[in-house]
Design a protein around this motif. Structure first.
Motif, PDB file in Angstrom:
ATOM      1  N   THR A   8       0.880  -1.175   0.000  1.00 45.17           N
ATOM      2  CA  THR A   8       0.000   0.000   0.000  1.00 45.17           C
ATOM      3  C   THR A   8       0.912   1.219   0.000  1.00 45.17           C
ATOM      4  OG1 THR A   8      -0.116   0.128   2.410  1.00 45.17           O
ATOM      5  CG2 THR A   8      -1.866  -1.110   1.319  1.00 45.17           C
ATOM      6  N   ARG A   9       0.346   2.380  -0.180  1.00 50.54           N
ATOM      7  CA  ARG A   9       1.152   3.599  -0.149  1.00 50.54           C
ATOM      8  C   ARG A   9       1.639   3.819   1.280  1.00 50.54           C
ATOM      9  NH1 ARG A   9      -1.603   8.364  -2.727  1.00 50.54           N
ATOM     10  NH2 ARG A   9      -0.582   7.620  -4.582  1.00 50.54           N
ATOM     11  N   GLY A  10       2.901   4.181   1.408  1.00 47.88           N
ATOM     12  CA  GLY A  10       3.465   4.408   2.729  1.00 47.88           C
ATOM     13  C   GLY A  10       4.638   5.362   2.667  1.00 47.88           C
ATOM     14  N   TYR A  11       5.171   5.697   3.824  1.00 52.17           N
ATOM     15  CA  TYR A  11       6.271   6.655   3.943  1.00 52.17           C
ATOM     16  C   TYR A  11       7.449   5.960   4.595  1.00 52.17           C
ATOM     17  CZ  TYR A  11       8.665  11.016   5.079  1.00 52.17           C
ATOM     18  OH  TYR A  11       9.578  12.033   5.171  1.00 52.17           O
ATOM     19  N   PHE A  12       8.596   5.956   3.908  1.00 51.20           N
ATOM     20  CA  PHE A  12       9.807   5.358   4.475  1.00 51.20           C
ATOM     21  C   PHE A  12      11.019   6.031   3.860  1.00 51.20           C
ATOM     22  CE2 PHE A  12      13.310   2.394   4.815  1.00 51.20           C
ATOM     23  CZ  PHE A  12      13.226   2.029   6.145  1.00 51.20           C
ATOM     24  N   GLY A  13      12.008   6.313   4.669  1.00 56.03           N
ATOM     25  CA  GLY A  13      13.253   6.890   4.181  1.00 56.03           C
ATOM     26  C   GLY A  13      13.100   8.281   3.598  1.00 56.03           C
ATOM     27  N   GLY A  14      12.153   9.050   4.111  1.00 51.99           N
ATOM     28  CA  GLY A  14      11.964  10.410   3.641  1.00 51.99           C
ATOM     29  C   GLY A  14      11.207  10.511   2.330  1.00 51.99           C
ATOM     30  N   GLU A  15      10.604   9.413   1.866  1.00 53.26           N
ATOM     31  CA  GLU A  15       9.882   9.424   0.601  1.00 53.26           C
ATOM     32  C   GLU A  15       8.551   8.702   0.741  1.00 53.26           C
ATOM     33  OE1 GLU A  15      12.015   8.093  -2.834  1.00 53.26           O
ATOM     34  OE2 GLU A  15      13.930   8.667  -1.954  1.00 53.26           O
ATOM     35  N   VAL A  16       7.570   9.144  -0.040  1.00 52.58           N
ATOM     36  CA  VAL A  16       6.290   8.452  -0.128  1.00 52.58           C
ATOM     37  C   VAL A  16       6.472   7.317  -1.124  1.00 52.58           C
ATOM     38  CG1 VAL A  16       3.874   8.636  -0.777  1.00 52.58           C
ATOM     39  CG2 VAL A  16       4.966  10.521   0.428  1.00 52.58           C
ATOM     40  N   ARG A  17       6.176   6.108  -0.707  1.00 51.70           N
ATOM     41  CA  ARG A  17       6.340   4.927  -1.558  1.00 51.70           C
ATOM     42  C   ARG A  17       4.973   4.509  -2.074  1.00 51.70           C
ATOM     43  NH1 ARG A  17      11.975   4.311  -1.888  1.00 51.70           N
ATOM     44  NH2 ARG A  17      12.791   4.996   0.107  1.00 51.70           N
ATOM     45  N   ASP A  18       4.872   4.309  -3.382  1.00 50.78           N
ATOM     46  CA  ASP A  18       3.603   3.918  -4.001  1.00 50.78           C
ATOM     47  C   ASP A  18       3.452   2.406  -4.013  1.00 50.78           C
ATOM     48  OD1 ASP A  18       2.507   6.429  -4.592  1.00 50.78           O
ATOM     49  OD2 ASP A  18       3.841   6.630  -6.323  1.00 50.78           O
ATOM     50  N   ILE A  19       2.239   1.948  -4.283  1.00 51.50           N
ATOM     51  CA  ILE A  19       1.935   0.526  -4.357  1.00 51.50           C
ATOM     52  C   ILE A  19       2.802  -0.118  -5.431  1.00 51.50           C
ATOM     53  CG2 ILE A  19       0.151  -1.165  -4.912  1.00 51.50           C
ATOM     54  CD1 ILE A  19      -1.890   0.829  -3.833  1.00 51.50           C
ATOM     55  N   GLY A  20       3.456  -1.216  -5.084  1.00 50.14           N
ATOM     56  CA  GLY A  20       4.273  -1.951  -6.032  1.00 50.14           C
ATOM     57  C   GLY A  20       5.697  -1.436  -6.166  1.00 50.14           C
ATOM     58  N   GLU A  21       6.022  -0.340  -5.491  1.00 50.16           N
ATOM     59  CA  GLU A  21       7.370   0.216  -5.602  1.00 50.16           C
ATOM     60  C   GLU A  21       8.365  -0.666  -4.863  1.00 50.16           C
ATOM     61  OE1 GLU A  21       9.828   4.240  -4.400  1.00 50.16           O
ATOM     62  OE2 GLU A  21       7.662   4.342  -4.604  1.00 50.16           O
ATOM     63  N   ARG A  22       9.506  -0.917  -5.489  1.00 50.66           N
ATOM     64  CA  ARG A  22      10.571  -1.721  -4.880  1.00 50.66           C
ATOM     65  C   ARG A  22      11.623  -0.781  -4.307  1.00 50.66           C
ATOM     66  NH1 ARG A  22      11.210  -7.162  -6.511  1.00 50.66           N
ATOM     67  NH2 ARG A  22       9.414  -7.840  -7.694  1.00 50.66           N
ATOM     68  N   PHE A  23      12.089  -1.079  -3.095  1.00 48.01           N
ATOM     69  CA  PHE A  23      13.145  -0.297  -2.464  1.00 48.01           C
ATOM     70  C   PHE A  23      13.814  -1.166  -1.406  1.00 48.01           C
ATOM     71  CE2 PHE A  23       9.203   0.481  -0.292  1.00 48.01           C
ATOM     72  CZ  PHE A  23       9.512   0.545   1.051  1.00 48.01           C
ATOM     73  N   SER A  24      14.859  -0.658  -0.788  1.00 46.54           N
ATOM     74  CA  SER A  24      15.622  -1.433   0.187  1.00 46.54           C
ATOM     75  C   SER A  24      15.428  -0.876   1.592  1.00 46.54           C
ATOM     76  CB  SER A  24      17.112  -1.403  -0.160  1.00 46.54           C
ATOM     77  OG  SER A  24      17.325  -2.015  -1.394  1.00 46.54           O
ATOM     78  N   ILE A  25      15.400  -1.787   2.552  1.00 46.50           N
ATOM     79  CA  ILE A  25      15.278  -1.451   3.972  1.00 46.50           C
ATOM     80  C   ILE A  25      16.451  -2.121   4.679  1.00 46.50           C
ATOM     81  CG2 ILE A  25      13.927  -1.863   6.063  1.00 46.50           C
ATOM     82  CD1 ILE A  25      11.433  -1.680   4.487  1.00 46.50           C
ATOM     83  N   PRO A  26      17.081  -1.438   5.635  1.00 47.51           N
ATOM     84  CA  PRO A  26      18.159  -2.090   6.397  1.00 47.51           C
ATOM     85  C   PRO A  26      17.657  -3.361   7.091  1.00 47.51           C
ATOM     86  CG  PRO A  26      18.143   0.269   6.813  1.00 47.51           C
ATOM     87  CD  PRO A  26      16.912  -0.036   6.013  1.00 47.51           C
TER      88      PRO A  26
END
Length: 153
Positions: A8-26
């Protein structure tokens, strides 16, 4: 670092992340259940289902309660119409996600409803100096002849 996909849409790492977006988390955050975002899943070999977030029941939409389904529909801009029972609400959400009448959450612009910035003239203080020079004077001016010096810690 762990590669994840937003469900779902969320906020992580100073950015709004959209549905389906791939990114890295420690890895330390992903391993800590209190700090890990509940709206992400690990991006393993299997493709994640971004449209149906995991809920307490783990059954996607079927595991959600009626108020949660209504909130989900509202967040995604899905019109439930006259749906009152859980089965009717789930059917309306699935129909909208499949491209039926209802939410076009792909077309929603993030912060699209935010007010536009106003462009107005800056406030000018009126006094004799400003009137004579035609501009607002700075609050502080360096003394004449004082050269800037480098400060060392």
């Amino acid at each position: 670092m762990v590669n994840v996909v937003a469900t779902t849409r969320g906020y992580f790492g100073g950015e709004v992340r959209d549905i389906g977006e791939r990114f890295s988390i420690p890895k330390s955050i992903m391993d800590d259940k209190k700090r890990r975002p509940s709206w992400v899943v690990e991006a393993g070999g299997a493709a994640a289902e971004p449209q149906e977030p995991e809920s307490n029941g783990g059954d996607g939409l079927a595991g959600m309660k009626v108020p949660e389904l209504r909130d989900y529909a509202e967040q995604h801009g899905i019109d439930l119409g006259d749906a009152k029972r859980k089965a009717e609400i789930i059917e309306a959400i699935e129909k909208a996600q499949a491209g039926g009448d209802g939410g076009d959450d792909d077309q929603i612009e993030p912060f699209g409803d935010a007010p536009k910035p106003q462009t107005a003239e800056p406030v000018r203080a009126t006094n004799e100096v400003n009137d004579a020079l035609g501009a607002t004077q700075p609050d502080w001016v360096a003394p004449a002849g004082a050269a800037p010096t480098q400060v060392e810690d």
